[in-house]
Design a protein around this motif. Sequence first.
Motif, PDB file in Angstrom:
ATOM      1  N   UNK A  64       0.830  -1.215   0.000  1.00 50.29           N
ATOM      2  CA  UNK A  64       0.000   0.000   0.000  1.00 50.29           C
ATOM      3  C   UNK A  64       0.863   1.264   0.000  1.00 50.29           C
ATOM      4  N   UNK A  65       1.832   1.271  -0.919  1.00 48.48           N
ATOM      5  CA  UNK A  65       2.532   2.508  -1.222  1.00 48.48           C
ATOM      6  C   UNK A  65       1.600   3.407  -2.019  1.00 48.48           C
ATOM      7  N   UNK A  66       2.148   4.297  -2.827  1.00 53.81           N
ATOM      8  CA  UNK A  66       1.311   5.247  -3.562  1.00 53.81           C
ATOM      9  C   UNK A  66       0.295   4.541  -4.457  1.00 53.81           C
ATOM     10  N   UNK A  67       0.756   3.573  -5.283  1.00 52.05           N
ATOM     11  CA  UNK A  67      -0.156   2.906  -6.203  1.00 52.05           C
ATOM     12  C   UNK A  67      -1.128   1.996  -5.469  1.00 52.05           C
ATOM     13  N   UNK A  68      -0.628   1.246  -4.505  1.00 50.27           N
ATOM     14  CA  UNK A  68      -1.495   0.345  -3.750  1.00 50.27           C
ATOM     15  C   UNK A  68      -2.554   1.093  -2.960  1.00 50.27           C
ATOM     16  N   UNK A  69      -2.196   2.248  -2.422  1.00 51.63           N
ATOM     17  CA  UNK A  69      -3.165   3.047  -1.674  1.00 51.63           C
ATOM     18  C   UNK A  69      -4.276   3.542  -2.604  1.00 51.63           C
ATOM     19  N   UNK A  70      -3.894   3.895  -3.841  1.00 49.40           N
ATOM     20  CA  UNK A  70      -4.903   4.321  -4.825  1.00 49.40           C
ATOM     21  C   UNK A  70      -5.828   3.157  -5.185  1.00 49.40           C
ATOM     22  N   UNK A  71      -5.269   1.956  -5.309  1.00 49.74           N
ATOM     23  CA  UNK A  71      -6.101   0.786  -5.587  1.00 49.74           C
ATOM     24  C   UNK A  71      -7.072   0.527  -4.434  1.00 49.74           C
TER      25      UNK A  71
END
Length: 292
Positions: free
Chosen positions: A18-25
């Motif tokens: 849940x870095x930047x991309x994972x948090x957006x997902x």
Amino acid sequence: MSRSASQASPLRVGVVGVGRQGAARARHIAEDARLRLVGVADADVSRAEATAAMHSTTPYASTALLLDACDAVCVATPTRDHFLLAEAAAKDGRHVFLEWPATTSVDECERLVRLGEEAGVEIGVAHPLPVAALLASRPHGWRPHLVSLHLPADGLSWPFLLAGALDLSAALAGSADLPRLDAEADRHGALLGTVAATLRFRSGTLAHLLLGDAVEAPRLFVAGQGRRATAHRLDAPLAFDDDAPTRPGTPAPDDGFAGFVTALATGRPAPRSALDALRTMRLAERLLQKLR
């Protein structure tokens, strides 16, 4: 796939990384009424806890525990971890969505394709660039004979830039079979500066690509079957010069994740699979060989 559009229960989806991309997902999943964000996992426990708290879901200490709770998992970890995580999920009967690049090598991606087929699960992969809305705007059955794509670097790494241009060209051509490829590069020492390439696809489509720091702004021109269209952004629908209606239901700008979860929720195959990713990786490898 056993799910059907009539199922009332939402698709249970987890996110690993849940870095930047994972948090957006995770945010996308939490906001989609067809889906339920059942939890998140991350090597950084505090980050997983913070993301989980934001969406009133569960932080998991291990990926294995998260897989037990979900129908599908989105993998947004560093690429080096993709194959092992996808393997664990597929063997557990879970559908998988991977960020681009799917794997660290063509060999790993070949193994991933076989793994999905053997396990009977969908393994979706993001487009290198957010072109899903552009591709969805094409009229049904329409395929251009000519593609001209100018794409600036704009902070993208060369692996993403090359893969994105090839991925889009092959999707528009309706083929990844490339009998002829010519390419030249203007270099700054050992570094690529600008790349020009001509691709002749087996489908008959001819694509001209100009990529890199000599390009000021993105531009796509496509023509065929008496129709022409342009785009000055890759995350928006095509603009046809005859103003005829494009395919209805064009999605919001997306790199393929929305289409993947829509397919799962309605019992259809993933629109972009590990096999599609493998074809793009093979094309990129071939282009890089031309440039060496």
